[in-house]
Write a protein that holds these residues in place. Structure first.
Motif, PDB file in Angstrom:
ATOM      1  N   TYR A 154      -2.626   4.347   1.938  1.00 14.93           N
ATOM      2  CA  TYR A 154      -1.856   5.068   2.791  1.00 14.93           C
ATOM      3  C   TYR A 154      -0.577   4.575   2.572  1.00 14.93           C
ATOM      4  CZ  TYR A 154      -0.178   5.916   7.808  1.00 14.93           C
ATOM      5  OH  TYR A 154       0.624   6.380   8.563  1.00 14.93           O
ATOM      6  N   ASP A 181      -2.578  12.248  -8.300  1.00 10.95           N
ATOM      7  CA  ASP A 181      -1.260  11.969  -7.799  1.00 10.95           C
ATOM      8  C   ASP A 181      -0.403  11.442  -8.821  1.00 10.95           C
ATOM      9  OD1 ASP A 181       1.115  11.534  -6.433  1.00 10.95           O
ATOM     10  OD2 ASP A 181       0.081  10.390  -4.590  1.00 10.95           O
ATOM     11  N   VAL A 232      -5.745   9.940   3.945  1.00 11.10           N
ATOM     12  CA  VAL A 232      -6.255   9.356   2.664  1.00 11.10           C
ATOM     13  C   VAL A 232      -7.889   9.350   2.775  1.00 11.10           C
ATOM     14  CG1 VAL A 232      -4.304   7.709   1.928  1.00 11.10           C
ATOM     15  CG2 VAL A 232      -5.922   6.909   3.707  1.00 11.10           C
ATOM     16  N   LEU A 270      -5.798   8.389  -5.121  1.00 20.25           N
ATOM     17  CA  LEU A 270      -4.574   8.528  -5.720  1.00 20.25           C
ATOM     18  C   LEU A 270      -4.665   8.964  -7.469  1.00 20.25           C
ATOM     19  CD1 LEU A 270      -2.388   5.242  -4.827  1.00 20.25           C
ATOM     20  CD2 LEU A 270      -2.491   7.488  -3.732  1.00 20.25           C
ATOM     21  N   GLU A 308       5.626   7.444  -0.556  1.00 20.24           N
ATOM     22  CA  GLU A 308       6.137   8.692  -1.424  1.00 20.24           C
ATOM     23  C   GLU A 308       6.902   9.688  -0.543  1.00 20.24           C
ATOM     24  OE1 GLU A 308       2.802  10.919  -3.431  1.00 20.24           O
ATOM     25  OE2 GLU A 308       1.791   9.063  -3.657  1.00 20.24           O
ATOM     26  N   LYS A 335       1.144   6.615   0.312  1.00 18.62           N
ATOM     27  CA  LYS A 335       1.491   7.944   0.702  1.00 18.62           C
ATOM     28  C   LYS A 335       2.693   8.038   1.683  1.00 18.62           C
ATOM     29  CE  LYS A 335      -1.761  10.440  -1.180  1.00 18.62           C
ATOM     30  NZ  LYS A 335      -1.182  11.537  -2.463  1.00 18.62           N
TER      31      LYS A 335
END
Ligand SMILES: [Zn+2]
Length: 338
Positions: free
Chosen positions: A148, A180, A61, A177, A154, A151
């Motif tokens: 973080y 994203d 990140v 983000l 995800e 992520k």
């Protein structure tokens, strides 16, 4: 359905107390001890100790230059900007905060309950390379724990919903983000205060439009205004997304008496918010909250989550709050149904 207290796991390390100001500073180790006492009063204090992540994880990140800057600066006490300090304990605390955030996601997905990463330094103002969206400072934050966590989520679950109810806009999280499409980020905050971002028309970057939802709430907003915004925007989005996991950027500085903003939230809002999320696994990442919000807002949120019952709360929002929510719905109706 009422949940069992075993469905709350807390991640905490005394290392988080080693990020220390030299003189008085609102972001100090006592904040965490206040939160610990609140959890002890709820009989929820059985912390698991997280381990630090390897340094490369920060690059999920943050930029390499920023990571190196923090590593070098935190060899001694210094100020990165007028708000934000680093100290010799900062580096280890920050890596361990990432470890706690990662574990919070894994545990929440595994248990289906709440995993609370009770961490310092806080993170939601930290952007990819430091200050985010032209903010004047890092706002006490070093590395972005919530981004973080998103992520990590995800990778494990495909998509993630982040809800940030700290009194200030989570500009760092949103910047990281921004492009994203798999990270939906709803942010409720007081408008026109630090970091001066997070407006209705900020909806995400190319191919991610509609995944960033900002609710810039009027000054002096209270429970009625926030619960109204929650009912009108957060709940419809939850119903449409049905996320496998929710990352909560949990700041309690909007609590009446925190005196950092004009917001006037009480236990009512935080308990309500918690209760509406009780059907979801939650990775709760600790952000702001400096005094009374920690002793009252944090336990109210957890109690609400455990109560498992969504009670309808009649509200009478201010005219300004009605207008704000109407604008958000109008902008976001291109992607969502309300
Ligand atoms: Zn804040």
């Amino acid at each position: 359905m009422i949940k069992d207290t075993s469905e709350v796991t807390t991640l905490y390390s005394p290392i988080f107390l080693e990020h220390r100001p030299r003189d008085y500073h609102p972001e100090n180790p006592d904040r965490l001890l206040r939160a610990v006492r609140a959890l002890q009063r709820l009989n929820l204090w059985k912390p698991i100790e997280p381990v630090p992540v390897p340094e490369e994880e920060l690059l999920m990140v943050h930029s390499r230059d920023y990571v190196e800057l923090i590593r070098e600066k935190s060899r001694a006490f210094s100020y990165l900007d007028p708000d934000t300090y680093v100290s010799p304990g900062t580096w280890e605390a920050a890596l361990t905060a990432f470890g706690a955030s990662q574990m919070a996601v894994e545990i929440a997905l595994k248990t289906g309950g709440m995993a609370l990463a009770l961490v310092r330094p806080p993170g939601h103002h930290a952007g990819k390379a430091g200050r985010a969206f032209n903010a004047s400072t890092l706002g006490f934050c070093i590395f972005n724990n919530a981004a973080y966590a998103a992520k990590v989520a995800e990778e494990l679950a495909g998509k993630v919903l982040i809800i940030d109810f700290d009194a200030h806009h989570g500009n760092g999280t949103q910047e990281i983000l921004w492009n994203d499409p798999n990270a939906v980020h709803i942010d409720l905050h007081e408008r026109d205060i630090y970091p001066w971002s997070g407006y209705e028309h900020d909806v995400g970057g190319k191919n991610a439009e509609g995944t960033k939802i900002n609710l810039p709430m009027p000054h002096y907003s209270g429970d009625d205004d926030y619960i109204y915004a929650w009912d009108e925007v957060v709940l419809p989005l939850l119903a449409q997304l049905r996320p496998k996991l929710v990352v909560v950027s949990a700041g309690f500085d909007g609590f009446l008496g925190e005196n950092l903003t004009t917001l006037r939230l009480s236990e009512l809002f935080f308990a309500y918010a918690g209760s509406t999320l009780s059907r979801y696994p939650l990775a709760v990442i600790f952000e702001g909250g400096y005094s009374v919000g920690l002793g009252k807002g944090l336990p109210a949120f957890i109690r609400g989550y455990l109560s498992g019952e969504i009670r309808e709360v009649p509200v009478s929002p201010s005219y300004e709050a009605l207008r704000t929510v109407a604008r958000v719905k109008e902008v976001q109706s291109e992607w969502w149904e309300f």
